[in-house]
Design an enzyme around this catalytic site. Structure first.
Site, short mmCIF file in Angstrom:
data_model
loop_
_atom_site.label_atom_id
_atom_site.label_comp_id
_atom_site.label_asym_id
_atom_site.label_seq_id
_atom_site.Cartn_x
_atom_site.Cartn_y
_atom_site.Cartn_z
N LEU A 98 10.69 1.57 6.85
CA LEU A 98 10.58 2.61 5.70
C LEU A 98 11.03 3.35 5.02
CD1 LEU A 98 7.61 1.47 4.35
CD2 LEU A 98 6.59 3.69 4.77
N TYR A 146 0.86 -1.33 0.38
CA TYR A 146 0.26 -0.35 0.17
C TYR A 146 1.03 1.27 -0.30
CZ TYR A 146 0.84 0.67 5.30
OH TYR A 146 1.41 1.03 6.22
N ARG A 194 7.77 4.68 -5.19
CA ARG A 194 7.96 3.66 -4.15
C ARG A 194 7.05 2.23 -3.78
NH1 ARG A 194 7.51 5.78 2.26
NH2 ARG A 194 5.30 6.20 1.23
N HIS A 254 -0.65 -21.20 0.32
CA HIS A 254 0.14 -20.05 0.87
C HIS A 254 0.93 -19.56 -0.63
CE1 HIS A 254 -1.09 -21.54 4.57
NE2 HIS A 254 0.20 -20.00 5.30
N LYS A 291 6.55 -2.04 1.43
CA LYS A 291 5.12 -1.05 2.49
C LYS A 291 4.06 -2.47 2.98
CE LYS A 291 3.02 3.14 3.31
NZ LYS A 291 3.37 3.46 4.15
N ARG A 344 -7.52 -21.09 -1.74
CA ARG A 344 -6.31 -20.57 -0.39
C ARG A 344 -5.43 -21.40 -0.70
NH1 ARG A 344 -4.84 -21.58 4.41
NH2 ARG A 344 -3.83 -20.38 5.78
N GLU A 371 12.51 2.78 13.99
CA GLU A 371 11.78 3.93 13.53
C GLU A 371 10.44 3.66 14.60
OE1 GLU A 371 9.25 2.48 9.35
OE2 GLU A 371 9.42 1.41 10.28
#
Ligand code: PDD
Length: 289
Positions: free
Chosen positions: A205, A33, A52, A102, A148, A100, A181
């Site tokens: 990040l 995101y 990014r 992985h 992110k 589903r 961070e």
């Protein structure tokens, strides 16, 4: 006017936007995101945010569903169709909907793309005058904090630990040795008039606001160093600053219940905050011309 969001090629009122329960974002947190501030209906540093996003997508091996011009078009439509001049945008791409398992769906499925907008309310003057409180905690996240990723459970728990303590942020320490961070922000330390920033690497990040602050320091002759920041340096800082797209630059004046420096926002904060506000205004003027 209701909030308008973008989902997979269409614009909807928020309440009508629906995704499958088999979306891998829902099942695995398998997606990435961006959060982009919007001032006077202009997305701030859009190219950098889209770059990014591209880096995050590359790292998790999801093909970017859009080129930069299509992203820009979607972003500008969302900005135009929502109410306030200052907004923040949330862009979200997941690997898509599949049974589903992985491992990645084979053959690949179409990524899910979602964009929404919130009114942006940057910190109020009263908060800036007083500063915020923070706690420290062990950085127990994985070794790819540069992505992110939407799988944010560690960050959620760390931020909640701050909330439980009546604080605004948790500052993380790796290996009982150095600072990385905040749970949802980058952190700068000020020592003897020098702004110290941790280096961009896989453990944090790469913040867009972090970049702006360092560019401003460079342009205005503010002494600064990018280097590993030891836990002791964090705990004995003269000033602490947190930065993010939604908080901009905020002073942290209480850490683990102890005053930071004299317990009030310091001269480095005052200087960088003013420079940041001026820079924002100048950038907007430039775009208007
Ligand atoms: N978070 N570090 C982490 C872990 C973050 O989640 C964020 C921002 C930052 C600051 O990055 P930037 O300056 O580009 O916003 C650093 C956003 C605001 C969020 O998740 O809501």
């Amino acid at each position: 006017m209701s909030e308008i969001v973008y989902l997979n090629g269409e614009f909807f009122p928020l309440a009508e936007a629906k995704v499958s329960v088999l979306d891998r974002g829902f099942v695995f947190g398998d997606g990435v995101y961006e959060v982009i501030p919007v001032y006077s209906r202009r997305a701030f540093r859009l190219d950098e945010h889209l770059q990014r996003l591209q880096n995050s997508l590359n790292s998790v091996r999801i093909d970017n569903p859009h080129d930069a011009s299509t992203w820009t078009e979607i972003v500008n439509t969302i900005i135009a169709r929502n109410e306030t001049d200052d907004q923040y945008l949330y862009l979200h791409v997941t690997r898509g909907v599949a049974k589903r398992d992985h491992a990645f769906p084979n053959p690949p499925v179409t990524p899910t793309v979602f964009v929404m907008s919130y009114p942006l309310s940057t910190p109020l003057p009263t908060l800036l005058q007083k500063g915020v409180s923070a706690i420290t905690a062990v950085d127990n996240r994985w070794l790819r904090c540069d992505i992110k990723a939407i799988s944010l459970l560690p960050n959620v728990l760390l931020r909640q630990a701050a909330a439980d303590a009546g604080c605004a942020e948790t500052i993380m320490i790796r290996d009982n040795e150095f600072m990385t961070e905040g749970a949802a922000s980058n952190i700068f330390v000020v020592k003897n008039g020098t702004l110290l920033a941790p280096p961009k690497n896989n453990l944090m990040l790469p913040g867009i606001t972090y970049d702006v602050v360092l560019e401003l320091a460079e342009a205005h002759g503010i002494p600064h160093q990018i280097r590993k920041i030891l836990k002791e340096e964090l705990l004995t800082a003269d000033e602490l600053l947190m930065t993010s797209s939604t908080k901009e630059v905020l002073p942290i004046t209480l850490l683990d219940g102890q005053p930071v420096g004299n317990g009030r926002p310091g001269p480095m904060f005052e200087k960088l905050y003013q420079l940041y506000q001026t820079f924002k205004r100048d950038v907007m003027r430039q775009h208007k011309a």
